[in-house]
Design a protein around this motif. Structure first.
Motif, PDB file in Angstrom:
ATOM      1  N   ALA A  46      15.062   7.803  -7.093  1.00 35.57           N
ATOM      2  CA  ALA A  46      15.676   6.480  -7.224  1.00 35.57           C
ATOM      3  C   ALA A  46      15.914   5.862  -5.851  1.00 35.57           C
ATOM      4  O   ALA A  46      15.583   4.692  -5.625  1.00 35.57           O
ATOM      5  N   GLY A  47      16.470   6.659  -4.928  1.00 31.72           N
ATOM      6  CA  GLY A  47      16.751   6.161  -3.584  1.00 31.72           C
ATOM      7  C   GLY A  47      15.492   5.709  -2.880  1.00 31.72           C
ATOM      8  O   GLY A  47      15.453   4.670  -2.221  1.00 31.72           O
ATOM      9  N   LEU A  48      14.428   6.498  -3.047  1.00 29.74           N
ATOM     10  CA  LEU A  48      13.132   6.132  -2.474  1.00 29.74           C
ATOM     11  C   LEU A  48      12.685   4.782  -3.044  1.00 29.74           C
ATOM     12  O   LEU A  48      12.254   3.892  -2.313  1.00 29.74           O
ATOM     13  N   GLY A  49      12.838   4.646  -4.365  1.00 28.36           N
ATOM     14  CA  GLY A  49      12.498   3.376  -5.011  1.00 28.36           C
ATOM     15  C   GLY A  49      13.346   2.239  -4.473  1.00 28.36           C
ATOM     16  O   GLY A  49      12.835   1.148  -4.205  1.00 28.36           O
ATOM     17  N   GLY A  50      14.632   2.490  -4.280  1.00 27.42           N
ATOM     18  CA  GLY A  50      15.531   1.458  -3.753  1.00 27.42           C
ATOM     19  C   GLY A  50      15.106   1.008  -2.367  1.00 27.42           C
ATOM     20  O   GLY A  50      15.127  -0.184  -2.060  1.00 27.42           O
ATOM     21  N   ILE A  51      14.687   1.965  -1.535  1.00 27.12           N
ATOM     22  CA  ILE A  51      14.247   1.625  -0.177  1.00 27.12           C
ATOM     23  C   ILE A  51      12.965   0.790  -0.243  1.00 27.12           C
ATOM     24  O   ILE A  51      12.821  -0.216   0.447  1.00 27.12           O
ATOM     25  N   LEU A  52      12.038   1.199  -1.127  1.00 26.99           N
ATOM     26  CA  LEU A  52      10.762   0.475  -1.213  1.00 26.99           C
ATOM     27  C   LEU A  52      10.964  -0.939  -1.763  1.00 26.99           C
ATOM     28  O   LEU A  52      10.343  -1.890  -1.288  1.00 26.99           O
ATOM     29  N   TRP A  55       0.847  -1.203   0.000  1.00 30.91           N
ATOM     30  CA  TRP A  55       0.000   0.000   0.000  1.00 30.91           C
ATOM     31  C   TRP A  55       0.876   1.244   0.000  1.00 30.91           C
ATOM     32  O   TRP A  55       0.588   2.210  -0.696  1.00 30.91           O
ATOM     33  N   TRP A  56       1.922   1.212   0.810  1.00 36.40           N
ATOM     34  CA  TRP A  56       2.841   2.350   0.854  1.00 36.40           C
ATOM     35  C   TRP A  56       3.455   2.595  -0.524  1.00 36.40           C
ATOM     36  O   TRP A  56       3.570   3.731  -0.962  1.00 36.40           O
ATOM     37  N   ILE A  57       3.872   1.513  -1.186  1.00 37.25           N
ATOM     38  CA  ILE A  57       4.493   1.665  -2.507  1.00 37.25           C
ATOM     39  C   ILE A  57       3.529   2.353  -3.462  1.00 37.25           C
ATOM     40  O   ILE A  57       3.888   3.301  -4.163  1.00 37.25           O
ATOM     41  N   MET A  58       2.264   1.886  -3.441  1.00 37.44           N
ATOM     42  CA  MET A  58       1.285   2.476  -4.367  1.00 37.44           C
ATOM     43  C   MET A  58       1.022   3.935  -4.020  1.00 37.44           C
ATOM     44  O   MET A  58       0.952   4.796  -4.905  1.00 37.44           O
ATOM     45  N   GLY A  59       0.921   4.218  -2.722  1.00 37.16           N
ATOM     46  CA  GLY A  59       0.682   5.601  -2.282  1.00 37.16           C
ATOM     47  C   GLY A  59       1.834   6.513  -2.686  1.00 37.16           C
ATOM     48  O   GLY A  59       1.619   7.611  -3.223  1.00 37.16           O
ATOM     49  N   ALA A 100       4.043   6.020  -5.033  1.00 41.07           N
ATOM     50  CA  ALA A 100       4.110   6.156  -6.496  1.00 41.07           C
ATOM     51  C   ALA A 100       3.155   7.250  -6.962  1.00 41.07           C
ATOM     52  O   ALA A 100       3.509   8.103  -7.777  1.00 41.07           O
ATOM     53  N   ALA A 101       1.927   7.236  -6.403  1.00 41.35           N
ATOM     54  CA  ALA A 101       0.937   8.245  -6.785  1.00 41.35           C
ATOM     55  C   ALA A 101       1.428   9.634  -6.380  1.00 41.35           C
ATOM     56  O   ALA A 101       1.357  10.588  -7.169  1.00 41.35           O
ATOM     57  N   ALA A 102       1.953   9.748  -5.137  1.00 37.96           N
ATOM     58  CA  ALA A 102       2.391  11.050  -4.636  1.00 37.96           C
ATOM     59  C   ALA A 102       3.563  11.587  -5.459  1.00 37.96           C
ATOM     60  O   ALA A 102       3.559  12.763  -5.859  1.00 37.96           O
TER      61      ALA A 102
END
Lengths: 288, 384
Positions: free
Chosen positions: A202-208, A144-148, A150-152
């Motif tokens: 990118a870093g945010l993506g790496g963490i997720l 859910w966090w990933i989807m949220g 991504a939208a944000a």
């Protein structure tokens, strides 16, 4: 129909992850006009920074996420200042940039291995993540966090690019760097900022990705692929096309295995890429 | 700087570098000169070692390395091999064919070793078996279990049973002891996983059971949700999950996230305690087959002294016995690889820590094997 619901959920989750990764990649590509091979490993540094801050320093989650993303941003800017900016001043061909970025990729990956070891680490212990049931599909809290997020991130990026002066400058750069320079844009500074924002995403993506599965130094290559394939399919440098392609990629990959054995998951994805490269090389939203 | 000055400077640099390299190469040679001369029989006997020291299976490989160091120091304390100390060159195979093959080429062509103890992963061993066979060097794998290694060559041995036995034992156990009739298989696409998948499928079907799903995943894959979604939709009684630590960690967690709700049954790749601490509650109740090794208290105590852990991992007993067997063989026939090979077929090693009796059949496989099932309770694997 439980499997259908789960496949839809899996596709959306994968699409959201690819969206985050592809947005940062596209942003940097738009401003610099070369395929930055170091992008994936810059994302991995975010995951590792988070890992270090939570496990070794003992910081709570949210500050660690923010610090991890900022760290990736700094690493991204450093690659630009130390490698790409000097190359730009020499006016070398784009292929030289690509090879230099490959060098940065290998070097940073080696540094991660030296400092953290080559093992695979999970960022979240099992049992701490809540699982929700949506129409028969299981979706975890992290997803859910990933989807949220991504939208944000996509929303915020669109607003910034559309309605701010900085956005106008970046769009002008994407169109033509030379003309931008003539109009008085400080291109080097703008590209530095773009590197910071793109690398932070990118870093945010790496963490997720790390939350969802785990981290290891070689994860950068997979992240690069997951970022680059949707941007090529979507029309490289085109943010909206990238988002559409990220979800297309997620759905094709996950639904493909409904019909054929799942060991061919990667083959399906790259089959799609090949088809696009042959029949629509400019991408979904790309200009001819 | 004009161009002629540049050329001069370039030449100076090249000469300096070449001179430096020469000095570097010369120094150790003169220093080691006397020990490398064939005078007397005190020069060390060097053999090679290949196992994953980083990457997938690194925990198994690191533990195996400790067991080898232990065995080597014991051999040398007892006077070495005919008075010559045993020396091991450790190479990292990363559980990957390409890396292991490079390591083996180096050991064979550069270090000129008569024997390689390794690899650990079946994919490692398979990658260099042909090259070793051609160069007439003995390979003794302490842990590779893929059935294909049976026919890998005359010089290729292992003191670890083929998955033909482990897969069949697992299928029988699941069918007879656990009473399961519908099994789904999830396997890593490596020599190890593909071998076990095939054997388990055949044996389980022969017993009268049904395989309701059969899904493979790339060894590097860290997202098994699609495979597990298909498994869930097939409604199995049990999942036979073959993998190494890393893929299994995410796989078991994702199975729990998807509410799979059936028992997970694995193979010896799950004999890594890091897996069970990492997956936490998602691993509770999981079972796996493992080679039952006698493991003397003395061996366990010595391993604990070096690793600080009670656990002796899957590949370590076979590696420890492997060194002892090789030392015994080389004491008798010397270091000629063909003589070592011929003697290995005749060897009988009693009182080992990997099996009560180690002997090789005509394919270089262990002549006998016994297995046990472990179950995970409170994050620790115990004999069921």
């Amino acid at each position: 129909m439980e499997i259908f619901a789960q496949l839809v959920a899996n596709s959306v989750i994968a699409g959201a992850t690819y969206t985050i990764l592809t947005l940062g990649f596209n942003l940097i590509y738009g401003a610099t006009r070369f395929t930055n091979m170091a992008y994936g490993v810059v994302a991995a540094t975010g995951g590792y920074a988070f890992f270090f801050l939570t496990r070794t320093v003992g910081l709570p989650m949210i500050p660690s996420i923010i610090a991890g993303a900022l760290f990736s941003g700094v690493v991204g800017v450093l690659t630009d200042r130390l490698i790409f900016s000097p190359l730009r001043k020499k006016n070398v061909r784009p292929s030289v940039h690509v090879i230099a970025s490959l060098g940065a990729f290998v070097a940073i990956q080696a540094l991660l291995s030296i400092f953290f070891g080559a093992e695979f680490w999970t960022l979240l212990p099992s049992g701490t993540v809540r699982v929700f049931d949506v129409a028969g599909a299981s979706v975890t809290e992290v997803q859910w966090w990933i989807m949220g997020i991504a939208a944000a991130v996509s929303g915020l990026l669109f607003v910034v690019l559309r309605f701010t002066l900085f956005g106008k400058v970046v769009r002008a750069l994407s169109d033509d760097e030379e003309v931008g320079k003539m109009l008085g844009i400080n291109t080097d500074r703008t590209i530095g900022i773009v590197f910071f924002i793109g690398s932070m995403i990118a870093g945010l993506g790496g963490i997720l990705v790390g939350f969802d599965t785990g981290i290891q130094p070689t994860m950068g290559l997979f992240i690069l692929i997951e970022a680059a394939v949707p941007s090529i399919i979507g029309g490289i440098g085109n943010l909206a096309g990238g988002v559409i392609a990220a979800f297309l990629f997620g759905f094709v990959e996950n639904f493909g295995i409904w019909f054929i054995a799942s060991q061919w998951k990667a083959a399906i994805a790259f089959g799609l890429l090949t088809l696009f490269l042959i029949f629509k090389p400019e991408g979904i939203m790309g200009k001819k | 700087m004009n161009s002629s000055a540049r050329i001069v400077l370039g030449l100076v640099i090249i000469v300096a570098v070449v001179a430096g390299v020469f000095a570097f190469l010369q120094a150790p040679q003169t220093a080691h000169g006397p020990t490398e001369s064939p005078a007397g029989n005190v020069s060390p006997i060097t053999i090679g070692f290949i196992a994953p020291l980083t990457g997938d299976g690194a925990a198994l490989g690191q533990n195996e390395k400790v067991a080898v160091e232990l065995a080597v120091s014991e051999v040398n304390m007892a006077g070495g091999i005919g008075g010559r100390p045993l020396n091991v060159i450790y190479e990292d195979g990363q559980c990957t064919g390409k890396v292991a093959s490079n390591a083996a080429n180096k050991l064979i062509n550069v270090d000129n070793v008569p024997v390689i103890l390794g690899g650990l992963c079946s994919g490692e061993t398979m990658s260099f078996a042909a090259a070793a066979e051609q160069a007439k060097r003995v390979v003794l794998s302490p842990c590779s279990s893929a059935p294909a290694i049976t026919d890998a060559g005359d010089y290729i041995f292992r003191d670890y049973p083929s998955d033909l036995f482990q897969g069949a034992f697992g299928a029988k156990y699941v069918y007879e002891q656990l009473g399961k009739r519908k099994a789904a298989i999830v396997y890593v696409k490596s020599d190890y996983g593909v071998g076990l998948d095939k054997v388990f499928r055949e044996e389980f079907t022969n017993l009268g059971g049904t395989i309701v799903a059969d899904e493979g995943y790339d060894q590097a894959a860290r997202d098994l949700r699609t495979q597990l979604t298909k498994v869930k939709a097939s409604n199995p009684d049990i999942v036979y999950f073959v993998g190494y630590t890393e893929g299994s960690t995410v796989g078991l967690k994702q199975a729990a996230d998807l509410n799979l709700g059936v028992s997970m049954f694995g193979a010896d790749g799950w004999g890594d305690p890091k897996l069970w601490t990492d997956v936490g509650v998602a691993g509770e109740g999981a079972m796996y087959t493992t080679v039952s090794a006698p493991l003397s208290d003395d061996f366990k105590a010595k391993m604990k002294e070096k690793t600080g852990s009670e656990e002796v991992l899957t590949c370590s007993p076979g590696a420890y016995d492997g060194i002892k067997i090789l030392a015994q063989v080389m004491s008798k026939v010397g270091t000629d690889p063909t003589a070592i090979k011929d003697e290995l077929y005749k060897v009988e090693y009693i009182g080992g820590v990997s099996a009560a009796r180690v002997a090789f059949d005509e394919n270089g496989d262990p002549a006998e094997a016994s297995f046990a099932v472990k179950v995970v309770k409170d994050g620790k694997a115990v004999i069921r």
